[in-house]
Design a protein around this motif. Structure first.
Motif, PDB file in Angstrom:
ATOM      1  N   VAL A 113       0.932  17.318  10.281  1.00 35.34           N
ATOM      2  CA  VAL A 113      -0.033  17.468  11.380  1.00 35.34           C
ATOM      3  C   VAL A 113      -0.110  16.171  12.187  1.00 35.34           C
ATOM      4  N   ILE A 114      -0.153  15.042  11.474  1.00 34.37           N
ATOM      5  CA  ILE A 114      -0.223  13.748  12.163  1.00 34.37           C
ATOM      6  C   ILE A 114       1.025  13.542  13.015  1.00 34.37           C
ATOM      7  N   MET A 115       2.187  13.909  12.431  1.00 35.62           N
ATOM      8  CA  MET A 115       3.433  13.744  13.192  1.00 35.62           C
ATOM      9  C   MET A 115       3.408  14.560  14.483  1.00 35.62           C
ATOM     10  N   VAL A 116       2.904  15.780  14.380  1.00 37.47           N
ATOM     11  CA  VAL A 116       2.852  16.644  15.569  1.00 37.47           C
ATOM     12  C   VAL A 116       1.936  16.019  16.621  1.00 37.47           C
ATOM     13  N   LEU A 117       0.770  15.532  16.178  1.00 33.45           N
ATOM     14  CA  LEU A 117      -0.164  14.938  17.140  1.00 33.45           C
ATOM     15  C   LEU A 117       0.468  13.701  17.788  1.00 33.45           C
ATOM     16  N   LEU A 118       1.204  12.921  16.997  1.00 35.25           N
ATOM     17  CA  LEU A 118       1.886  11.747  17.550  1.00 35.25           C
ATOM     18  C   LEU A 118       2.922  12.152  18.587  1.00 35.25           C
ATOM     19  N   LEU A 119       3.688  13.208  18.251  1.00 36.91           N
ATOM     20  CA  LEU A 119       4.697  13.682  19.207  1.00 36.91           C
ATOM     21  C   LEU A 119       4.041  14.129  20.506  1.00 36.91           C
ATOM     22  N   TYR A 120       2.887  14.801  20.389  1.00 32.23           N
ATOM     23  CA  TYR A 120       2.160  15.207  21.595  1.00 32.23           C
ATOM     24  C   TYR A 120       1.778  13.988  22.427  1.00 32.23           C
ATOM     25  N   ALA A 121       1.307  12.933  21.728  1.00 33.45           N
ATOM     26  CA  ALA A 121       0.879  11.733  22.453  1.00 33.45           C
ATOM     27  C   ALA A 121       2.064  11.082  23.163  1.00 33.45           C
ATOM     28  N   ILE A 122       3.191  10.965  22.458  1.00 32.40           N
ATOM     29  CA  ILE A 122       4.352  10.278  23.037  1.00 32.40           C
ATOM     30  C   ILE A 122       4.943  11.068  24.200  1.00 32.40           C
ATOM     31  N   VAL A 123       5.196  12.362  23.962  1.00 33.43           N
ATOM     32  CA  VAL A 123       5.804  13.166  25.036  1.00 33.43           C
ATOM     33  C   VAL A 123       4.813  13.343  26.187  1.00 33.43           C
ATOM     34  N   GLY A 124       3.522  13.460  25.840  1.00 33.14           N
ATOM     35  CA  GLY A 124       2.505  13.576  26.890  1.00 33.14           C
ATOM     36  C   GLY A 124       2.493  12.347  27.780  1.00 33.14           C
ATOM     37  N   PHE A 125       2.637  11.183  27.165  1.00 34.20           N
ATOM     38  CA  PHE A 125       2.704   9.940  27.947  1.00 34.20           C
ATOM     39  C   PHE A 125       3.919   9.957  28.878  1.00 34.20           C
TER      40      PHE A 125
END
Lengths: 276, 340
Positions: free
Chosen positions: B191-203
């Motif tokens: 779950v943490i990895m997914v949220l991190l991916l959202y943050a990075i790609v969102g940026f």
């Protein structure tokens, strides 16, 4: 090859105040441009000289080679034979990007603006500026605020009052305002030549007037402007010289002072021929 | 005369917007508002139907259940923003997953290396999609329909159709399934990895030129090209990055499911597209955003969990999701007609 002869140019029909424009060397020249599409001859040996601080209109019937000529000058097409010179030096643009890097900006008829993006994003599309420091260099972060401010300056410089908010999506603008955005982009980045393809085609009277004012503004700022148009009153209002394309060749170059609209159209359609 | 008409025009320009128009403008500017509203609404309704739905336990479970689909939806969002569609999401994920598990369990490859090879394969698979779209010039639907079958077939042939349980896998591959507590919530590494991916790609999507060009290419490819955007390079990069994300999804899926199975995520394609569409990203390209897709995945997950907690037949979920998709696309069409 290294030096090109100027095309003969009579200043008799150019207002005295504007004659000095034609003392300098042409900024952009074309000699003997030929391009064919299969069996169809697109351009049949066309010459052209363009000077800094003038509006050169290109008129002609459908299929006369107006757009083809412009596309050869801006790198969208490559001529089969003939040469293009920028400030006297031969150039060969392989793609529109090359011409743009040489300071030749084109405002296409379809405007090439992205409806969903805002005005500032459109002005800086494919030329985005990054934040200073590691935020820009490492994280490649855009300088959104800076681009917005500078976009506002560019639009202001053209005297466009109706556009205020640079964060507005382009799709919420009127046709004239979109045209203004496209022209503002060309003006902001075109350091030498701005080419406008039918800029008033889809506009009403008031908005056409606004665009023609912008065209004159560009000229007065020292740029060389090529204006392609079907609209004779607009051409006769804004142009300093008029290049008439006919059947792939140049039927002559006139000025709004030397010929009236009717005579111009007669040359364009082949009803009369320009004595040379 | 001209002054009177311009006065009338000015009057018209100053007219008050109706409340409906204001909503239209708001949704036009902030496409994630409608999925956010919907998520809050589903949360409230299901919490009333069964108060356990609001408990930290149930909400933790919800996040764990949607992690993989939410992850795939990142890649799917990028592709859909370019006016494409990726039907090979599930196939790439399964291929990467089976390669990771088989290499580690059967061939004795070190866990980290198996993960790396699996992810690299997913990147290659995404790049293949991108090359077929940009170089051969095929429509994304056809390309990914083809690679859907191809990658699925390779995964099945390679794994022999068998599944690999997590007791045969090294810890690092199972690492994404590790749980820990954050306050009252149980969270997995996945779950943490997914949220991190959202943050990075969102940026990257909102703050860089790359992201802006994705929107431009999706909204009007010809104008983007004439403006100097390297359209083909952008498209290729989108499919490749999508592949990378599917590679991570494969790793997360093994941790979540406790095994690697070739038929482990049968609905990945449609679920990821559903999440993106409900999240407010337009199937016609150029409009939307990443946050919406996370919200969309959570909405779909909430229906699954909420209906089962309410003791309602799961078929109702299918019906509700179907209605939501149609409503979401209708709303998108309406928002597109926004006027100044």
């Amino acid at each position: 090859m290294s030096t090109i002869e100027r095309l003969p140019l009579s200043v008799d029909h150019i207002p005295e105040t504007k004659r000095s424009v034609y003392d300098a060397e042409p900024i952009l020249s074309a000699r003997n441009l030929v391009i064919t599409f299969g069996r169809v001859i697109g351009l049949d040996g066309v010459d052209l000289d363009l000077y800094r601080g003038e509006v050169l209109a290109v008129i002609g019937d459908n299929g006369a080679g107006k757009s083809t000529l412009i596309k050869c000058l801006t790198g969208a097409y490559q001529q089969d034979t003939g040469d293009v010179f920028l400030e006297g030096r031969p150039v060969s643009f392989k793609r529109p990007q090359d011409a743009r890097e040489a300071g030749i900006e084109t405002v296409y008829q379809q405007l090439a603006v992205i409806p969903a993006l805002d005005i500032a994003s459109n002005l800086y599309l494919a030329r985005e500026e990054r934040r200073p420091g590691p935020l820009g260099s490492v994280f490649r972060m855009l300088d959104k605020k800076g681009m917005k401010v500078r976009a506002g300056d560019s639009v202001q410089r053209l005297g466009i009052q109706t556009i205020q908010n640079m964060g507005q999506a382009v799709e919420t603008l009127s046709g004239g305002q979109r045209q203004a955005v496209a022209v503002a982009r060309a003006a902001a980045f075109g350091s030498r030549v701005v080419v406008l393809d039918e800029p008033t085609a889809a506009l009403g009277v008031k908005e056409s007037g606004m665009v023609l004012d912008m065209v004159k503004q560009l000229r007065d700022s020292g740029l060389a402007v090529i204006l392609i148009s079907h609209n004779m009153p607009h051409v006769w209002e804004a142009a300093d010289r008029i290049h008439i394309q006919r059947l792939g060749g140049c039927a002559g170059v006139i000025t709004p002072q030397s010929h009236d609209m009717g005579e111009g159209v007669a040359i364009m359609t082949g009803a009369t021929q320009l004595a040379s | 005369m001209s002054s009177s008409t311009s006065a009338a025009a000015a009057e018209f320009a100053r007219r008050r917007q109706s409340p409906v128009q204001r909503i239209q403008h708001l949704l036009h500017g902030y496409p994630w508002l409608s999925p956010l509203f919907l998520l809050v609404l589903t949360f409230v309704v299901f919490s009333i139907l069964n108060p356990r739905f609001a408990s930290p336990n149930a909400q933790s479970l919800l996040f764990q259940q949607v992690a993989v689909v939410a992850c795939l939806a990142i890649g799917q969002t990028l592709v859909i923003l370019t006016a494409g569609i990726d039907l090979s999401v599930g196939a790439i994920t399964i291929l990467a997953m089976m390669v990771m598990a088989t290499l580690a369990a059967e061939n004795g490859v070190a866990g980290w290396l198996a993960i790396l090879i699996g992810i690299a394969l997913a990147v290659g698979a995404g790049a293949l999609n991108g090359l077929l779209v940009t170089r051969v010039g095929l429509p994304p639907f056809i390309v990914t329909l083809g690679t859907l079958s191809i990658f699925t077939a390779i995964a099945l042939l390679y794994s022999g159709g068998s599944s690999i349980q997590n007791n045969r896998l090294p810890d690092i591959i199972n690492f994404t399934g590790e749980t820990f507590s954050v306050g009252p919530f149980r969270v997995t590494v996945g779950v943490i990895m997914v949220l991190l991916l959202y943050a990075i790609v969102g940026f990257a999507l909102t703050q860089t030129a790359w992201g802006r060009h994705i929107f431009a290419v999706g909204d009007d490819p010809e104008s983007a090209r004439l403006s100097g955007v390297a359209s083909k390079r952008i498209l290729l990069s989108v499919y490749t990055v999508a592949g990378l994300i599917y590679g991570f999804a494969a790793w997360i899926q093994i941790g979540r499911a406790g095994s690697a199975t070739a038929n482990g995520i049968p609905d990945a394609n449609l679920d990821s597209i559903t999440a993106v569409v409900i999240g407010g990203t337009s199937l016609f390209g150029g409009r939307g955003g990443l946050i919406g897709s996370l919200l969309g995945a959570l909405i779909v997950g909430s229906f699954t969990l909420g209906l089962s907690l309410a003791g309602v037949d799961q078929q109702w979920r299918l019906l509700a999701i179907g209605v939501l998709v149609i409503v979401a696309v209708s709303v998108d069409q309406w928002i597109r007609k926004v006027k100044a």
